[in-house]
Design a protein around this motif. Structure first.
Motif, PDB file in Angstrom:
ATOM      1  N   CYS C  22       0.838  -1.207   0.000  1.00  0.00           N
ATOM      2  CA  CYS C  22       0.000   0.000   0.000  1.00  0.00           C
ATOM      3  C   CYS C  22       0.868   1.250   0.000  1.00  0.00           C
ATOM      4  CB  CYS C  22      -0.913  -0.018   1.222  1.00  0.00           C
ATOM      5  SG  CYS C  22      -1.766   1.530   1.526  1.00  0.00           S
ATOM      6  N   ASN C  26       0.801   3.791  -3.219  1.00  0.00           N
ATOM      7  CA  ASN C  26       0.309   5.156  -3.035  1.00  0.00           C
ATOM      8  C   ASN C  26       1.418   6.167  -2.807  1.00  0.00           C
ATOM      9  OD1 ASN C  26      -2.603   4.633  -3.196  1.00  0.00           O
ATOM     10  ND2 ASN C  26      -2.168   3.313  -1.450  1.00  0.00           N
ATOM     11  N   ASN C  35      -2.385   1.236   6.087  1.00  0.00           N
ATOM     12  CA  ASN C  35      -2.918  -0.064   6.446  1.00  0.00           C
ATOM     13  C   ASN C  35      -2.017  -0.661   7.508  1.00  0.00           C
ATOM     14  OD1 ASN C  35      -4.580  -2.604   5.716  1.00  0.00           O
ATOM     15  ND2 ASN C  35      -2.469  -3.276   5.638  1.00  0.00           N
ATOM     16  N   CYS C 117      -6.345   5.559   3.423  1.00  0.00           N
ATOM     17  CA  CYS C 117      -6.741   4.511   2.479  1.00  0.00           C
ATOM     18  C   CYS C 117      -7.986   4.915   1.706  1.00  0.00           C
ATOM     19  CB  CYS C 117      -7.012   3.231   3.274  1.00  0.00           C
ATOM     20  SG  CYS C 117      -8.090   2.048   2.458  1.00  0.00           S
ATOM     21  N   LEU C 119      -9.338   2.729  -0.581  1.00  0.00           N
ATOM     22  CA  LEU C 119      -9.757   1.439  -1.122  1.00  0.00           C
ATOM     23  C   LEU C 119      -9.290   1.261  -2.567  1.00  0.00           C
ATOM     24  CD1 LEU C 119     -11.311  -0.844   0.345  1.00  0.00           C
ATOM     25  CD2 LEU C 119     -13.260  -0.306  -1.086  1.00  0.00           C
ATOM     26  N   CYS C 120      -8.217   1.947  -2.916  1.00  0.00           N
ATOM     27  CA  CYS C 120      -7.687   1.847  -4.272  1.00  0.00           C
ATOM     28  C   CYS C 120      -8.805   1.996  -5.305  1.00  0.00           C
ATOM     29  CB  CYS C 120      -6.957   0.516  -4.472  1.00  0.00           C
ATOM     30  SG  CYS C 120      -5.415   0.408  -3.586  1.00  0.00           S
ATOM     31  N   CYS C 132      -3.457  -4.074  -1.655  1.00  0.00           N
ATOM     32  CA  CYS C 132      -3.256  -4.893  -0.453  1.00  0.00           C
ATOM     33  C   CYS C 132      -3.936  -6.250  -0.601  1.00  0.00           C
ATOM     34  CB  CYS C 132      -3.786  -4.165   0.779  1.00  0.00           C
ATOM     35  SG  CYS C 132      -5.529  -3.735   0.663  1.00  0.00           S
TER      36      CYS C 132
END
Ligand code: SF4
Ligand code: SF4
Ligand code: SF4
Lengths: 319, 731, 180
Positions: C22, C26, C35, C117, C119-120, C132
């Motif tokens: 993650c 990012n 995360n 995060c 959640l992509c 992830c």
């Protein structure tokens, strides 16, 4: 696991303190003005100016706390947010307090004891009260920080703000030589009543939280009473803010005593904001008790390691 | 090349799994590394190391150019030189040592994976020196060799998916081999497979077990023998198989009578009923398998006894080479395996005899290797590689360097290895390294060992090299992966290095392949895919799994002198070892050394893998380091309280060999009389003057490797049952 | 459409691959973690122990205190249930950090904004799994449409002991855990 609430730090505590102090100094003066129990004009003028200035300083502290100051106007974007509401209260209060203050200074053509001053004073009081009440609700929104309970925090912080307002006015009066005014003697008595009330409120708050179900509330209490905040709690809040001022009531009502008493009360107030703000720890995540490093420590370590690699690189592969 | 975007199929070399990786390369620059969904092991996933691969590739502290020592040894003063200059000088000096002291005065130490080990052995065979070491005595080899002696190959390919019961013994895939852990959990979810975990510590894997046997560290042998006792006496074994395919059963039966569960309960600290219950579960849930675990390779003189008892267990329960059992893959039949690349036949008999340690650790050196390979070649057509399976003894090597006995050792070439952190008795290793005339280290990093070198050579990592996963040529499958980019700066692969050095040493005719790809292509040609290049193979084929056959012994027989499973092993007997399972107490324990235990009352487990590191690696990858900045020693709360130690305190761990400090992790995961320290710690951020803090927390500095305490057959030293005391670091 | 995640704690071994993947995906500054993976236990007396690991991405609360509290509208809930922060609007007041009960939100000092995060969602829009989820060797993480009864996540929620973290806070997370 948080051992202290560190997201909102000193600046925020300073803001809460200043806003409350400024707003309530203003409110007391305007109130006395409205009910025609005037203080000495010099004390009122200086006092309301100071109220304005202190609240303004609070505003600056708030601004300083922002990560991205250039965009601060966006804070007024969402009326549903309590933050937006608070910012609005602060802004309105400052405008009203500025206008009100101007009435006390002869350089302005509208100066003088006119109805306008009272109307503005009245409106200012409304926003001043809003300004000291909303922080309790704001902190109360943090669902994972049960130590901050909105409905208990509002009366406590209101009482505390009023205490500081009175202390502020008394301080101003003492310094400007208006301490003999009968109003001041009355205020001094009310102050004592408030101090006692506050002792009860704080004790009740802490007892309640100590028995509360959420683990983090109990952790908060432990931090205050015997943990990392124990000095600021016992010495700052209890001794400076309450015990010493109470004792000073035995010292008569000379201007000096009044001033010192007020300063102790104010110091206690500042400690109260800081301690309660820091005590609001978040509910811990499963396993958070096993964590060794706080986020800041990790950031420091990261910087240190990177720095070492830089130095090493020069030595290792440099020409 | 401009504007090209390619996705390369590489393989991660950060652990043995060799997970498949997709590397997105733009104009020759690696942009992204993700797991390869087509790869059978990781199925698109990565562990934290693999995920952080680019940090490793581009780290500004990688060694990028050959460095030559200019100051005192270990002082950390180097100057950059050309490869040509470095190789020329190294070759000249090697020739001189060979001339003056014999080829055996030149040795080499290798690391776990990351290299093509056969190339090293090829070089050394051509050079004429038998003195090649790895940490082989404490990693896989004792188990492999003992099993091979008993049933003619190692049954190291357990078919977990078809198994009804898996025994995870001294192994923690939950922290070391994640794809394996997934396999275990999926087997249970899908098939109700029972998971038995044998580990003194409540590990990631133990936490998911159906049955966890928390034995006293090092008492594995007692447990295995008690299982044999229960299984034989309760007649839970596979009578048919025993009847038709084993020899020595009656002697075995007699032998194990003394090893009752009650006897074992005392040794293992596990109640007798629980031992018996687990034995029954294992024996009655067929097919079952026992996974290899490294911990049982690290029990000093008790090591091969554990392996022996366990091998016999597998056999009598009828799990050998059955679907869902302990499958013995045998060598890949067609492609050219590692042993066929090693040129062992060129090492003269008199040089073999000089292998350090061959006089006492006979199974893991030339005497045993020869006996085993005779059988293997007869049955399988190919033997085991000499790399790993036939090596000099590291403790004997260090002593030879120090004392010049039995003969002088002058030069050491170290690849993918950091002996100061990875061998026991680090101080002794340090003294040995200090005494060398020539120390060459090829590595990614300036490690503590590299800091002592005369030459530090820049190694290419897996993104910069193709990888051919062959399990050293002892399994029947292979996976081919390509390089994502050419080596950056002046980094080279180990193959390039051996070849270049070999040519300088006059071995030119034996190194006809210019690159890794060329030699891999040569090895794969016999598979008959008819592809032009290695890259074609990777893109078009990549995986070659020989059709899985079971019950191979029915046709071939077992590769032992009798053609059967030798419960009473004739090879071990020939070499002078007890041919039947028997109990050996590890060298350091309250029972074995009561006087020592008076001063050092705690049992120390020195090691155990943990994420995100692999052995002594990755401490300089900031992102990974932040996940685990400092070493931890696990201490039971009861013990901690007694010693006034609090969570996070620095704690001295002391043995007669030395003392190091780690931070206290107070946990009930281990019992009060035991502590577990982490392995492999050094601090790349610390000063070169203190050898990057190699003496601070490196638990190997506390371990002994006295050959008398080592395993008599394989020379394993003891890491998992050591006596120590601990105390809070004051101040 | 309501994106959600199910994390199977019976499988997670606390390897931190998700954390690292993650961070890289990012491009987070070193030391920032969206995360987190925590170790729970072991609890009990040797050898009667229990323990597990606990990965913590953003919970993507349906009733998200962070969105409620945000004075600028930088924190927002997308129609698909994903909570995101618009870095261009964030003033860094950190009120959302204060009100998130899960300690999810991170302050990026250099930019002066809060991030977390997401959640992509860009990957999800392209039909890819969040990084992830993709990277988890144990296949402990699952992502899908909570509204779709046929989705893998819905099936997981039905068959096992799945619940979100601290439901009593009323945040209605879209991340569920299957507890061991
Ligand atoms: S990658 Fe998977 S197994 Fe590893 S910590 Fe994350 S959720 Fe757990
Ligand atoms: S977990 Fe925190 S950041 Fe995420 S949606 Fe809920 S309140 Fe907001
Ligand atoms: S969903 Fe994406 S942003 Fe969220 S934790 Fe996973 S990888 Fe990070």
């Amino acid at each position: 696991m948080e051992d202290k609430q560190a997201i909102w730090g000193r600046l925020a505590a300073g803001y809460f303190f200043c806003a409350a102090l400024g707003a309530m100094v203003f409110a007391v003066i305007a109130f006395l003005d409205i009910i025609s129990s005037p203080l000495d004009g010099k004390a009122s003028g200086t006092g309301s100016f100071l109220g304005l200035a202190v609240a303004g300083l609070g505003g600056l502290l708030l601004l300083a706390e922002l990560g991205n100051k250039k965009r601060f106007l966006l804070v007024f974007s969402r009326m549903q947010s309590i933050m937006t509401k608070g910012a609005l209260f602060l802004a309105c209060f400052i405008v009203l307090a500025a206008i009100y203050t101007s009435f006390w200074f002869d350089i302005f053509p509208w100066a003088g004891a006119n109805a306008g001053r009272r109307v503005i004073g009245f409106l200012g009081i409304i926003f001043a009260v809003a300004l000291v009440m909303y922080p309790g609700l704001e902190l109360g929104e943090a669902r994972g920080r049960s130590f901050w309970n909105g409905s208990a925090l509002v009366p406590l912080w209101l009482t505390a703000a009023l205490t500081s307002g009175l202390a502020g006015v008394i301080l101003v009066a003492a310094v400007t030589g208006a301490s003999i005014a009968p109003a001041i003697a009355l205020l001094d008595k009310i102050l004592l009543a408030l101090i006692v009330t506050k002792v009860i409120l704080i004790a009740a708050y802490i007892m309640g939280m100590r028995r509360a179900a959420p683990e983090e509330a109990r952790r908060s209490v432990a931090t205050l009473l015997s943990g990392s905040l124990k000095n600021i709690f016992w010495w700052g809040i209890v001794v400076c803010g309450h015990i010493i001022p109470c004792f000073l009531y035995f010292g008569g009502s000379g201007a000096g005593i009044l001033a010192i008493k007020s300063l102790f009360v104010l110091a206690g107030e500042a400690c109260l904001r800081a301690a309660f703000l820091q005590a609001g720890v978040r509910v811990s995540l499963p396993g958070e008790d096993n964590e060794w490093y706080q986020e800041e420590e990790i950031a420091v370590l990261a910087a240190r390691l990177e720095q070492t690699w830089q130095e090493r690189a020069a030595w290792l592969n440099g020409k | 090349m401009a504007g090209t975007i390619e996705v390369k199929k590489a393989a991660c070399y950060f652990c043995h799994m060799n997970c498949g990786m997709l590397v997105h390369v733009e104009d020759g620059v690696v942009k992204k590394v993700t797991g390869d969904p087509e790869h059978p092991f990781n199925q698109g996933a990565q562990c934290p190391r693999g995920a952080a691969a680019m940090d490793h590739l581009n780290h500004i502290n990688r060694v990028n150019y050959p460095l030559k020592r200019v100051g005192e040894r270990g002082e950390g003063k180097f100057k950059r030189v050309s490869w040509e200059e470095a190789l020329e000088d190294i070759a000249t000096r090697l020739k001189k040592y060979k001339e003056e002291y014999g080829a055996e005065s030149i040795a080499t130490a290798g690391g776990t994976n990351r290299t093509d080990d056969w190339a090293r052995r090829r070089f050394f065979n051509l050079l004429g020196s038998p003195n090649v070491v790895h940490t082989s005595p404490v990693c896989w080899i004792p188990n492999f060799l003992i099993e091979t002696a008993i049933y003619g190959w190692s049954a190291f390919d357990p078919e977990i998916m078809g198994s009804r019961c898996v025994v995870v013994w001294g192994h923690n895939p939950g922290a070391s081999y994640l794809p394996e852990m997934r396999g275990l959990l999926e087997a249970r979810e899908n098939n109700g497979t029972k998971i038995i975990v044998i580990d003194p510590r409540y590990s990631e894997t133990a936490a998911r077990a159906d049955i966890w046997l928390p034995i006293r560290p090092g008492s594995d042998c007692a447990l295995a023998l008690a299982w044999l006792n229960v299984i034989i006496n309760e007649e839970l074994y596979d009578a048919d198989f025993v009847e038709n395919w084993t020899v020595g059963f009656e002697e075995l039966r007699e032998r194990v009578q003394e090893y009752t569960p009650e006897w074992a309960a005392e040794k293992t600290w596990v109640p007798a009923e629980k031992i018996a219950m687990a034995a029954r579960t294992y024996a009655t849930s067929r097919p079952a398998c026992i996974q290899w675990g490294v911990a049982t390779d690290q029990l000093g003189r008790a090591t091969s006894a554990v392996a022996q008892a366990r091998a016999v267990l597998r056999a009598i329960c009828g799990n050998l080479d059955v679907p869902g059992g302990d499958v013995m893959p045998g060598p890949h039949p067609t492609f050219i395996t590692d042993v066929e690349m090693e040129l062992n036949e060129l090492l003269p008999e008199e040089q073999r005899a000089k292998q350090l340690g061959a006089d006492r650790f006979k199974l893991s050196t030339w005497p045993g290797y020869k006996l085993l390979n005779e059988q293997l070649e007869r049955v399988w057509g190919k033997g085991l590689p000499a790399e790993w399976m036939c090596e000099a003894s590291p403790p004997v090597l260090w002593r030879a360097i120090l004392t010049g006995k039995p003969y002088p050792v002058k030069a050491l070439i170290v690849l993918a290895d950091n002996p100061l952190t990875s061998y026991a008795n680090s101080r002794l290793v340090y003294e040995a390294l200090s005494k060398l005339d020539l120390l060459v280290v090829m590595d990614y990093w300036l490690t503590p060992t590299a800091l002592m070198a005369d030459y530090v050579l820049p190694a290419a990592s897996w993104l910069e090299r193709p990888v051919l996963t062959t399990t050293y040529g002892v399994s029947d499958w292979l996976i081919a992966s390509e390089r994502a980019v050419q080596p950056l700066y002046e980094r080279k692969t180990d193959y390039d290095f051996w070849r270049a050095l070999g040519i300088k040493m006059g071995q030119e005719e034996y190194w006809p392949w210019l690159t890794n790809e060329e030699v891999f292509q040569y090895r794969l040609e016999a598979l008959g895919y008819g592809l032009e290049t290695y890259e074609d193979f990777v893109q078009g084929v990549r995986f070659d799994f020989a059709p899985r056959e079971y019950y191979k012994y029915v046709e071939k027989g077992f590769a032992t002198p009798s053609g059967k499973v030798e419960l009473k092993s004739s090879i071990l007997e020939t070499l002078g070892y007890d041919p039947l399972p028997h109990y050996v107490e590890p060298p350091f324990s309250p029972e074995a050394t009561p006087e020592l235990a008076r001063d050092y009352p705690l049992i120390l487990i020195a090691g155990g893998g943990f994420m995100p590191f692999y052995h002594s690696e990755h401490r300089q990858i900031t992102r990974l380091r932040l996940l685990h900045p400092q070493p931890r020693v696990a201490i039971n709360p009861e013990l901690a309280q007694k010693l006034g130690i609090k969570e996070g305190d620095w704690v001295w761990i002391e043995t007669p060999k030395g003392k190091v400090k780690q931070r206290a992790k107070i946990t009930t995961a281990i019992p009060p009389g035991v502590v577990q320290a982490e392995r492999g710690w050094w601090y790349p951020e610390k000063g070169a003057g203190e050898l990057f803090g190699v003496w601070e927390s490196n638990i190997n500095a506390c371990l002994d490797d006295d050959p008398d305490t080592c395993d008599p057959a394989c020379g394993s030293w003891c890491t998992r049952s050591v006596l120590c005391r601990i105390a809070k670091v004051e101040g | 459409m309501h994106w959600g995640m199910v994390i199977d704690l019976r499988r997670c071994v606390g390897c931190h691959a998700c954390t690292v993947a993650c961070q890289i995906e990012n491009n987070l500054p070193l030391g920032e973690t969206w995360n987190k993976v925590l170790t729970v236990g072991p609890e009990g007396d040797f050898p009667l122990l229990v323990s597990h690991f606990f990965p913590r991405p953003c919970m993507h609360c349906e009733d998200a205190p962070c969105v409620d509290g945000c004075p600028t509208g930088a924190s927002q809930k997308r129609p698909d249930g994903i909570i995101i922060v618009d870095g261009e609007r964030c003033i860094g007041c950190k009120f959302c950090m204060l009100v998130c009960p899960y300690g999810v939100r991170q302050f990026e000092a250099d930019k002066g904004i809060v991030q977390k995060c997401h959640l992509c969602y860009e990957r999800l829009e392209q039909g890819e799994m969040p990084r992830c989820v993709e990277t988890c060797q144990l296949k402990a993480r699952h992502v899908g449409d909570l509204d779709d009864p046929g989705s893998e996540v819905a099936a997981l929620l039905k068959q096992a002991n799945a619940r979100p973290l601290y439901p009593h806070l009323g945040t209605k997370p879209s991340v569920y855990y299957i507890f061991p």
